[in-house]
Each structure stands twice: as structure tokens, then as C-alpha cells.
Design an enzyme around this catalytic site. Structure first.
Site, PDB file in Angstrom:
ATOM      1  N   ASP A  90       0.830  -1.205   0.000  1.00 51.92           N
ATOM      2  CA  ASP A  90       0.000   0.000   0.000  1.00 51.92           C
ATOM      3  C   ASP A  90       0.869   1.263   0.000  1.00 51.92           C
ATOM      4  OD1 ASP A  90       0.897  -0.166   2.590  1.00 51.92           O
ATOM      5  OD2 ASP A  90      -1.064   0.149   3.530  1.00 51.92           O
ATOM      6  N   ASP A 102      -1.120  -6.122  -0.173  1.00 54.31           N
ATOM      7  CA  ASP A 102      -1.425  -5.506   1.125  1.00 54.31           C
ATOM      8  C   ASP A 102      -2.920  -5.281   1.294  1.00 54.31           C
ATOM      9  OD1 ASP A 102       0.572  -4.947   2.971  1.00 54.31           O
ATOM     10  OD2 ASP A 102       1.271  -3.153   1.908  1.00 54.31           O
ATOM     11  N   GLU A 108       9.870  -4.172   9.938  1.00 53.68           N
ATOM     12  CA  GLU A 108      10.262  -2.871   9.365  1.00 53.68           C
ATOM     13  C   GLU A 108      10.757  -1.917  10.449  1.00 53.68           C
ATOM     14  OE1 GLU A 108       7.411  -0.977   6.757  1.00 53.68           O
ATOM     15  OE2 GLU A 108       8.582   0.880   6.669  1.00 53.68           O
TER      16      GLU A 108
HETATM   17  O1  KIV Z   1       3.637  -1.115   1.548  1.00 54.29           O
HETATM   18  C1  KIV Z   1       4.781  -1.572   1.394  1.00 54.29           C
HETATM   19  O2  KIV Z   1       5.444  -1.384   0.364  1.00 54.29           O
HETATM   20  C2  KIV Z   1       5.335  -2.369   2.484  1.00 54.29           C
HETATM   21  C3  KIV Z   1       6.789  -2.673   2.445  1.00 54.29           C
HETATM   22  C4  KIV Z   1       7.571  -1.464   2.740  1.00 54.29           C
HETATM   23  C5  KIV Z   1       7.140  -3.810   3.336  1.00 54.29           C
HETATM   24  O3  KIV Z   1       4.637  -2.712   3.392  1.00 54.29           O
END
Ligand code: KIV
EC number: 2.1.2.11
Length: 277
Positions: free
Chosen positions: A49, A88, A187
Site C-alpha cells: 500500500d 497488502d 520494518e
Molecule cells: O507497503 C509496502 O510497500 C510495504 C513494504 C515497505 C514492506 O509494506
């Protein structure tokens, strides 16, 4: 989606079995052309996301909708053959209840053809992770700096700096692993903490601002290609400077249009001899 398309992809069980083995390579992809370029090189394409900030210029991921994630997820699945595609769940689509999470995940799986979903959170999301996993939806977890909680965290800064906060993140990671997630993004945490979580949980960890000891690594593709200039977190390594390349190409094009150097005769259609006027 053909059966051969399914079998050619890195599967969820195969990735789960990579704990302590060959590092898992993951990059974000939001569009078909980028997915096509990355697919031969990675194990996982993450339709993150983060696209809200990277593609749509938003200042957080919070306004990203489920329909937007599904549109980008479907494009990435169509343009890839080998990578496991993980999409996501956006903010607001899953936090309310495990049933809401199932409905959102089922739409993602059915409408994109992705192999798994990712959601952010620790202990409070463990019941949801177990609910989804038991119902055929593989889940990638995400602990540490969770951008959908930017307002409670007070910004995009590394977390787990003191002992109490670090213990909370370890407990979050354990809960998500024990609930049945197949991989776990860590993260923006202290290196020693990401290392410890990797040692303590049974599933592969995927670091971003984590530790070289993680079982895999992920970066936002636009960051590592130098295409996203808004800010550059400490954990990003630039492998190319495409931002500069694009800017130089646009400047050359503009100059050539203004001086009528483009288009040249080779870019123009001629008439057939007999019909020439
Ligand atoms: O939204 C995203 O790109 C992520 C990564 C940074 C792990 O969650």
C-alpha cells in the site's frame, strides 16, 4: 490464470520452508511493466500500500482503498509468472473484525489471483491471522514500524529503541508467527531486535530496516531505483538513479521538440508511391 501459471510460481509452503535457508528476495511492484521486469529476479512481488505515497503522491498510506489495491494487484499478477504475489490489505479494510478481514482478503484473492495477503499488526491481529489462515488465505505479517499506524507512532521513525518497546515487538512477532502467518516483515527496528526475532520465530522474517540476519529482504522498488525522491529512509540502498535518467530524457525531448529536431523523417509515415501527392 492457467494451471501452469500457478505451478510455476514460488508457492507459499515453499517460501515458508526457506526459514534459515537461501534468503528470500522481495521487491514491491504496482504496475504491469515493472512486475514484468522484476519477476525473473525475485521470489515475492509485494503489491504494497506504499503505492499510495509512491504512485498517487499521498502523504500516508491511510487513504488507499481496497479497490485500488485490487486493480494494482491484478495488473501485477497478469504481468508475472514466477513470483509469489502478495497484496497488502489497506487501512480500514481489516482492523474492525476478523470477518471484515476475511471479506477483504477473499476479494483480493478472487479478483487478483494473488497467492497471499499482507496485513500490519501484532498481538491484536493474531486472531485475525489464525482466522484467515484456517480459511485458505495465506498471510504475510508486518511488525515493527507499521506505516498504517503512523498517527499512533507519531511519524515514520525506527521503533523498539528501549527494552520495553523491544519486548512488545518480540511478543507481536511471536503472536503473528504462532497464529499461522507464512512470513513476517520486520520494518524499521533496531538491528539486534530484528536479529533476535529472526532467531525466535518459526517463520521466515523479511527485513526492511531490519537486519542482514533476516531470512529475506524487501525494498520499495521506486526507492532502490531512485525514482521516489520525497524522502529516503536510512535503510534504502540506491541500485540505480532512474530519476536522473528520466529527467535528462525529458529535457532532451523537450529541447528537440522546441527546435523541431524531433520527429525526424524516420519517425514519420510516408505515402505509398502511387498515392503520393
Ligand atoms: O507497503 C509496502 O510497500 C510495504 C513494504 C515497505 C514492506 O509494506
Amino acid at each position: 490464470m492457467s494451471a501452469s501459471n500457478l505451478t510455476a510460481r514460488h508457492s507459499v509452503p515453499a517460501l515458508r520452508a526457506r526459514k534459515g535457508g537461501e534468503p528470500i528476495v522481495c521487491l514491491t511492484a504496482y504496475t504491469a511493466p515493472v512486475a514484468r521486469l522484476l519477476d525473473p529476479h525475485v521470489d515475492i512481488l509485494l503489491v504494497g500500500d506504499s503505492l499510495g505515497m509512491v504512485v498517487y503522491g499521498l502523504d500516508s498510506t491511510l487513504p488507499v482503498t481496497l479497490d485500488t489495491m485490487i486493480a494494482h494487484g491484478a495488473a501485477v499478477v497478469r504481468a508475472s509468472e514466477r513470483a509469489c504475489v502478495v497484496v497488502d490489505l489497506p487501512f480500514g479494510s481489516y482492523q474492525e473484525s476478523k470477518e471484515a478481514a476475511f471479506r477483504a482478503s477473499a476479494r483480493v484473492m478472487a479478483e487478483t489471483g494473488a497467492q497471499a495477503i499482507k496485513l500490519e499488526g501484532g498481538i491484536e491481529m493474531a486472531e485475525t491471522v489464525a482466522f484467515l489462515t484456517a480459511r485458505g488465505i495465506p498471510v504475510m505479517g508486518h511488525v515493527g514500524l507499521t506505516p498504517q499506524s503512523v498517527n499512533t507512532l507519531g511519524g515514520y521513525k525506527a521503533v523498539g529503541r528501549d527494552a520495553e518497546a523491544a519486548e512488545r515487538i518480540v511478543a507481536d512477532a511471536r503472536a503473528i508467527s504462532e497464529a499461522g502467518a507464512f512470513t513476517l516483515v520486520i520494518e524499521g527496528t533496531m538491528e539486534a531486535l530484528a536479529r533476535r526475532i529472526t532467531e525466535e520465530v518459526a517463520i521466515p522474517t523479511i527485513g526492511i530496516g531490519g537486519s542482514p540476519a533476516c531470512d529475506g529482504q524487501v525494498l520499495v522498488t521506486d526507492d532502490m531505483l531512485g525514482l521516489f525522491g520525497a524522502f529516503q529512509p536510512k535503510f534504502v540502498k540506491r541500485y540505480a538513479n532512474l530519476g536522473e535518467t528520466v529527467s535528462e530524457a525529458a529535457a532532451t525531448y523537450a529541447a528537440e521538440v522546441r527546435t523541431r529536431a524531433f520527429p525526424g523523417p524516420e519517425h514519420c509515415f510516408g505515402m505509398k508511391k502511387a498515392a503520393a501527392v
